[in-house]
Design a protein around this motif. Structure first.
Motif, PDB file in Angstrom:
ATOM      1  N   PHE A 237      11.857  20.680   4.580  1.00 60.63           N
ATOM      2  CA  PHE A 237      13.280  20.461   4.859  1.00 60.63           C
ATOM      3  C   PHE A 237      13.463  19.406   5.951  1.00 60.63           C
TER       4      PHE A 237
ATOM      5  N   ILE B 136      20.169  27.835   7.927  1.00 61.01           N
ATOM      6  CA  ILE B 136      19.543  27.184   6.775  1.00 61.01           C
ATOM      7  C   ILE B 136      20.476  27.235   5.560  1.00 61.01           C
TER       8      ILE B 136
ATOM      9  N   ARG C 118      16.981  18.378   0.912  1.00 60.96           N
ATOM     10  CA  ARG C 118      17.654  19.226   1.896  1.00 60.96           C
ATOM     11  C   ARG C 118      18.095  20.538   1.252  1.00 60.96           C
TER      12      ARG C 118
ATOM     13  N   SER D  79      15.331  15.867   5.413  1.00 66.22           N
ATOM     14  CA  SER D  79      16.498  15.507   6.230  1.00 66.22           C
ATOM     15  C   SER D  79      16.335  14.151   6.884  1.00 66.22           C
TER      16      SER D  79
ATOM     17  N   TYR E 125      10.260  24.874   5.525  1.00 67.94           N
ATOM     18  CA  TYR E 125      11.043  24.296   6.618  1.00 67.94           C
ATOM     19  C   TYR E 125      10.471  22.947   7.040  1.00 67.94           C
TER      20      TYR E 125
ATOM     21  N   GLY F 156      21.904  23.921   3.627  1.00 70.23           N
ATOM     22  CA  GLY F 156      21.719  23.722   2.196  1.00 70.23           C
ATOM     23  C   GLY F 156      23.011  23.482   1.438  1.00 70.23           C
TER      24      GLY F 156
ATOM     25  N   PHE G   2      14.578  22.521  -0.294  1.00 76.64           N
ATOM     26  CA  PHE G   2      13.715  23.167   0.689  1.00 76.64           C
ATOM     27  C   PHE G   2      14.457  24.219   1.505  1.00 76.64           C
ATOM     28  N   ALA G   3      15.769  24.043   1.707  1.00 78.40           N
ATOM     29  CA  ALA G   3      16.556  25.109   2.328  1.00 78.40           C
ATOM     30  C   ALA G   3      16.487  26.366   1.464  1.00 78.40           C
TER      31      ALA G   3
END
Length: 397
Positions: free
Chosen positions: A389, A327, A213, A393, A386, A331, A216-217
């Motif tokens: 992400f 985002i 999370r 998540s 994204y 993060g 990738f954010a």
């Protein structure tokens, strides 16, 4: 020192001021880049390197600035690094050679690194969820004003008083920022000096880089905001040397980029209750991807003009305003105890990508060709990040 809470307005204002240190120091400087080539009797590559070194110092110093703020407090960290920024600005202003100018820009980058790190950390210290996103969006609205005025001020200062005036503007901004932090910023965290120990520091970063999370954010911001910084090494040479703008005209022309970001931030503030977090992010990424595709196509098929270059840039900037608040909040959310380190890692990846993009552009050589390859590729990275992400998540849920 026990943490204290600031109002949303004060947090937004101080956060915006700190966040602008990095972009303003870049924006004020860019109109002077072609002039510095002549002033120091050097090459375009050497002056481009001065911006890349600024990015390098900015990116890597965040990895220390964030943990330093966790260990010693947000205020002490900010005041200390702003002092470094002032020294670098003075060093660059009085540089007798291009080598010393490069050193001054590197020191400037180190000092400015505290801005984006602490501005995000003080939001996370006090606010979460939609409230934090709302503050970050307000910071984005105010953030547009500084970088928007930066190229204009830099171009006018260059025309009136020469390249040294550009750095004296940075000195003035640094002094103003230091005074605001000293007298108006409260300590928002409980400092823990144990966090600065190498074992704890490495452990904190190991926790963060293994959390998809957070990672990738960071890469979403690397592709969008990083592209903004990377293209700053290319646009002055495209618009001034290829299109034929004067430095002052270039400064005014850059209002199209920052004005679009400002409009995007205002639009998000109006539309966010209807869109929600996920749809806002998808809207922003769609616009950023569209802008990136337009950049690639315009460079291939159109003789460069101001609009052929800046219209796609404006589309990317408008979309970026929809991406940053949500985002960034996502993060920083998972690890509140090491919010400074999390903000530092995100900022490092973001700025590091700007440095890498600028370096790749320099290797390509032709600024126009580099613009058409590097920037679309970075926007594509943001879209793919994204997807990662969302996958991370779901796994962590």
């Amino acid at each position: 020192m026990a943490p204290q809470r600031m109002s949303e307005r004060r947090t937004s204002l101080i956060g915006a001021l700190l966040t602008t240190i990095g972009p303003v120091s870049m924006a004020i400087y860019t109109p002077a880049m072609p002039e510095l080539v002549h002033a120091f009797g050097t090459s375009d590559a050497a002056i481009k390197l001065s911006l890349s070194l600024y990015f390098f110092g900015f990116a890597f110093a965040q990895l220390l600035a964030g943990p330093f703020s966790d260990a010693f407090g947000r205020r002490i960290a900010t005041l200390s690094f702003l002092g470094i920024y002032l020294l670098g600005s003075l060093f660059a202003a009085f540089a007798p050679s291009v080598e010393l100018l490069l050193a001054g820009r590197l020191v400037q980058g180190v000092g400015a690194s505290v801005g984006i790190t602490v501005s995000r950390a003080i939001v996370r210290d006090q606010f979460t969820g939609p409230e934090a996103a709302r503050i970050l969006n307000m910071i984005g609205i105010m953030l547009a004003i500084g970088p928007a005025a930066g190229p204009t001020l830099g171009g006018l200062a260059l025309a009136l008083s020469g390249w040294q005036a550009v750095f004296f503007l940075m000195v003035s901004f640094g002094v103003f920022s230091w005074l605001i932090v000293a007298f108006l910023m409260r300590e928002t965290t409980t400092p823990d000096r144990v966090l600065i120990k190498p074992s704890r520091l490495l452990g904190a970063y190991a926790t963060l880089v293994t959390d998809m999370r957070v990672l990738f954010a960071a890469f979403v911001l690397a592709g969008t905001v990083g592209a903004l910084y990377a293209q700053a090494t290319m646009l002055p040479f495209i618009l001034i040397k290829r299109v034929g703008l004067s430095p002052a005209e270039f400064g005014v022309g850059m209002l199209m980029q920052t004005g679009s970001f400002f409009l995007g931030s205002v639009a998000l503030r109006i539309l966010s209750p209807r869109l929600g977090e996920r749809r806002a992010l998808l809207t922003g990424l769609t616009l950023a991807g569209t802008g990136g595709a337009c950049i690639a196509l315009s460079v291939i098929f159109v003789e460069p003009t101001f609009l052929s270059i800046m219209m796609p840039v404006a589309i990317c900037a408008f979309g970026m305003a929809f991406i940053i608040p949500y985002i960034t909040t996502a993060g920083l959310q998972p690890h509140p105890a090491i919010a400074g380190s999390a903000a530092a890692l995100i900022g490092f990846v973001q700025m590091g990508s700007g440095f890498l993009g600028g370096a790749v552009g320099a290797l390509i050589g032709d600024p126009l060709q580099a613009f058409g390859i590097v920037i679309p590729a970075m926007e594509l990275v943001a879209i793919l990040a994204y997807v990662g992400f969302l996958h991370g998540s779901r796994r962590m849920a």
